[in-house]
Design a protein around this motif. Structure first.
Motif: not given
Length: 144
Positions: A118-125
């Motif tokens: 889920q975080s591939r496009s945003v990285g750390w969340s």
């Protein structure tokens, strides 16, 4: 008058450039900083990841779960935390140096892989931070 205007413009742009440099890097040498964390890892071992996270002087941008038990891939044994977010697969080498944090007890690799995808496009969340925040650190290493 013209020299004065040029001098003001030069000073203005110099200040902008210095400010941009200060914002882009929290520490002057990432590798040396990460090595200092490993040298002082006794402050973090046995404690929740949130303790280390609060003390970091640089921001995590990317993570990668590791399930290294060959017969049980549902256990996340460690996680790589990087301070650069790769824009594509050719930039993955830019995620080094990174911290490898080992967990005890091991984490749920199914959930971390879901967060990773889920975080591939945003990285750390915030969701990722919430997942790892209470995880107990058993060891810390630097990957160069």
């Amino acid at each position: 008058m013209m020299k004065k205007n040029i001098l003001i413009i030069i000073i203005f742009f110099t200040a902008i450039i210095k400010n941009a440099d200060a914002q882009s890097s929290g520490v002057p040498d990432t590798l040396a900083y990460l090595q200092s964390i490993v040298a002082n890892k006794s402050k973090y071992i046995g404690k929740p990841f949130s303790v280390l996270l609060k003390s970091l002087q640089i921001q995590i941008k990317f993570f990668s779960p590791v399930a290294s038990i060959s017969y049980n891939k549902n256990k996340e044994t460690s996680t790589l935390f990087s301070f650069y977010f790769p824009k594509n697969s050719e930039e993955i080498y830019l995620t080094y140096p990174s911290l490898e944090i080992y967990w005890k007890p091991y984490l749920n690799a199914v959930q971390s892989e879901l967060l990773y995808s889920q975080s591939r496009s945003v990285g750390w969340s915030p969701a990722v931070e919430g997942f790892y925040g209470n995880a107990l650190i058993s060891d810390i290493k630097v990957l160069e």
